[in-house]
Design a protein around this motif. Structure first.
Motif, short mmCIF file in Angstrom:
data_model
loop_
_atom_site.label_atom_id
_atom_site.label_comp_id
_atom_site.label_asym_id
_atom_site.label_seq_id
_atom_site.Cartn_x
_atom_site.Cartn_y
_atom_site.Cartn_z
N GLY A 1 29.69 5.83 17.25
CA GLY A 1 30.44 4.90 18.09
C GLY A 1 31.92 4.86 17.74
N GLN A 2 32.58 3.80 18.15
CA GLN A 2 34.02 3.68 17.99
C GLN A 2 34.40 3.52 16.52
N SER A 3 35.66 3.76 16.24
CA SER A 3 36.13 3.70 14.85
C SER A 3 36.52 2.29 14.42
N ASP A 4 36.04 1.27 15.15
CA ASP A 4 36.39 -0.09 14.76
C ASP A 4 35.75 -0.48 13.43
N TRP A 5 34.79 0.36 12.94
CA TRP A 5 34.20 0.09 11.63
C TRP A 5 35.27 0.08 10.54
N VAL A 6 36.36 0.81 10.75
CA VAL A 6 37.43 0.83 9.76
C VAL A 6 37.96 -0.57 9.51
N HIS A 7 37.93 -1.38 10.55
CA HIS A 7 38.46 -2.73 10.45
C HIS A 7 37.39 -3.76 10.12
N THR A 8 36.15 -3.51 10.54
CA THR A 8 35.11 -4.52 10.37
C THR A 8 34.34 -4.39 9.05
N ASP A 9 34.17 -3.19 8.51
CA ASP A 9 33.37 -3.03 7.30
C ASP A 9 33.94 -3.78 6.10
N PRO A 10 35.25 -3.79 5.88
CA PRO A 10 35.75 -4.58 4.76
C PRO A 10 35.35 -6.05 4.83
N TRP A 11 35.28 -6.59 6.03
CA TRP A 11 34.87 -7.98 6.18
C TRP A 11 33.38 -8.17 5.89
N ARG A 12 32.60 -7.12 6.15
CA ARG A 12 31.17 -7.21 5.84
C ARG A 12 30.94 -7.38 4.33
N VAL A 13 31.85 -6.85 3.54
CA VAL A 13 31.73 -6.98 2.09
C VAL A 13 31.67 -8.45 1.68
N LEU A 14 32.40 -9.31 2.37
CA LEU A 14 32.37 -10.73 2.06
C LEU A 14 31.00 -11.33 2.35
N ARG A 15 30.39 -10.91 3.44
CA ARG A 15 29.05 -11.41 3.76
C ARG A 15 28.03 -10.91 2.73
N ILE A 16 28.16 -9.63 2.34
CA ILE A 16 27.27 -9.08 1.31
C ILE A 16 27.46 -9.83 0.00
N GLN A 17 28.70 -10.08 -0.35
CA GLN A 17 28.98 -10.84 -1.58
C GLN A 17 28.35 -12.23 -1.51
N ALA A 18 28.46 -12.86 -0.36
CA ALA A 18 27.89 -14.20 -0.20
C ALA A 18 26.37 -14.18 -0.38
N GLU A 19 25.71 -13.13 0.10
CA GLU A 19 24.26 -13.04 -0.06
C GLU A 19 23.87 -12.89 -1.53
N PHE A 20 24.62 -12.08 -2.26
CA PHE A 20 24.36 -11.97 -3.70
C PHE A 20 24.54 -13.31 -4.40
N ILE A 21 25.62 -14.01 -4.08
CA ILE A 21 25.88 -15.30 -4.71
C ILE A 21 24.77 -16.30 -4.38
N GLU A 22 24.35 -16.31 -3.11
CA GLU A 22 23.30 -17.23 -2.69
C GLU A 22 22.00 -16.95 -3.44
N GLY A 23 21.64 -15.66 -3.55
CA GLY A 23 20.42 -15.29 -4.23
C GLY A 23 20.47 -15.60 -5.71
N PHE A 24 21.57 -15.23 -6.37
CA PHE A 24 21.70 -15.50 -7.79
C PHE A 24 21.66 -17.01 -8.06
N GLY A 25 22.33 -17.77 -7.21
CA GLY A 25 22.36 -19.21 -7.41
C GLY A 25 21.00 -19.86 -7.25
N ALA A 26 20.21 -19.38 -6.29
CA ALA A 26 18.91 -19.98 -6.02
C ALA A 26 17.87 -19.62 -7.07
N LEU A 27 18.02 -18.45 -7.71
CA LEU A 27 16.96 -17.94 -8.58
C LEU A 27 17.33 -17.92 -10.06
#
Length: 242
Positions: free
Chosen positions: A30-56
């Motif tokens: 698909g389009q190359s907009d991933w260049v702009h959106t993937d860095p922002w996904r890192v924040l969501r991934i980071q948030a999932e790790f923090i949520e999991g570590f905090g809960a367990l």
């Protein structure tokens, strides 16, 4: 009613989308907009790790139980999974599953009814609607790899009940991490000799015989029909590490 979970978000009826977060992350077409959106996904991934570590973080000794989401409640394997959850709690463990139906539900149910800690680590899927009702601590992840990290980090051993592709993936990933010394050694027990014998025969007669694995790799897997034996192996491993 059909529903779909995307992390903590639930979608129903016309709001259900046709893809998963993992799919959008990994799809390079698909389009190359991933260049702009993937860095922002890192924040969501980071948030999932923090949520999991905090809960367990304060969970304590726990065992992961893997098995098929398609195991019906009248299947003997369902009752066996309940027995696994119940006896793990009796041995002082929390029980962690994928939080879905079938064998996972049964193990959570056995743990919860025994008065123990019943944990479910769900993941966004197009065909499952959230965590089963017997999960007492539940986290629903968007990303498979974050969820897998939680299984490995907070489990001291793995009990594997009859299951399909997902169960095989979880089992072999655990063995791979031990083989490559990415994690401290832990027991992996396959419950159900009739179900698992064909796989074990193939690993021994084909994979081992042709030199693709070593005997020590095969020895990481213990096959049994005895739930008490499976739990005893988890206890022994805990005592050794203690």
């Amino acid at each position: 009613m059909k529903a779909k979970f995307k992390g903590p978000v639930i979608q129903r009826r016309g709001q259900i989308d046709g893809s998963t977060t993992d799919q959008r992350l990994l799809d390079s077409r698909g389009q190359s907009d991933w260049v702009h959106t993937d860095p922002w996904r890192v924040l969501r991934i980071q948030a999932e790790f923090i949520e999991g570590f905090g809960a367990l973080a304060e969970l304590g000794a726990a065992i992961a139980v893997f098995g098929s989401a398609r195991t019906p409640t009248d299947d003997p394997a369902y009752a066996q999974a309940m027995d696994v959850g119940h006896k793990l709690v009796g041995a002082g463990f929390a029980v962690i599953t994928g939080g879905g139906p079938g064998a996972m539900e049964a193990a959570n149910r056995g743990a919860s009814e025994a008065g123990g800690v019943s944990v479910g680590l769900g993941v966004e899927l197009p065909f499952e609607a959230g965590l089963n009702e017997w999960v007492d601590i539940g986290i629903n992840f968007r990303y498979f790899f974050v969820r897998k990290t939680m299984f490995v980090k907070y489990s001291q051993g793995f009990i594997v009940l009859p299951g399909g592709i997902g169960t095989l993936d979880e089992m072999f990933e655990a063995v791979t991490l031990a083989q490559t010394q990415k994690v401290t050694e832990f027991p992996v027990v396959l419950v159900g000799t009739e179900y698992w014998s064909g796989l074990m025969d193939w690993l021994r007669d084909t994979v081992l015989a042709t030199g693709k694995i070593g005997q020590s790799d095969l020895d990481r897997l213990v096959l049994t029909d005895d739930v008490d034996e499976a739990v005893a192996l988890m206890v022994a491993a805990r005592d050794r590490h203690a």
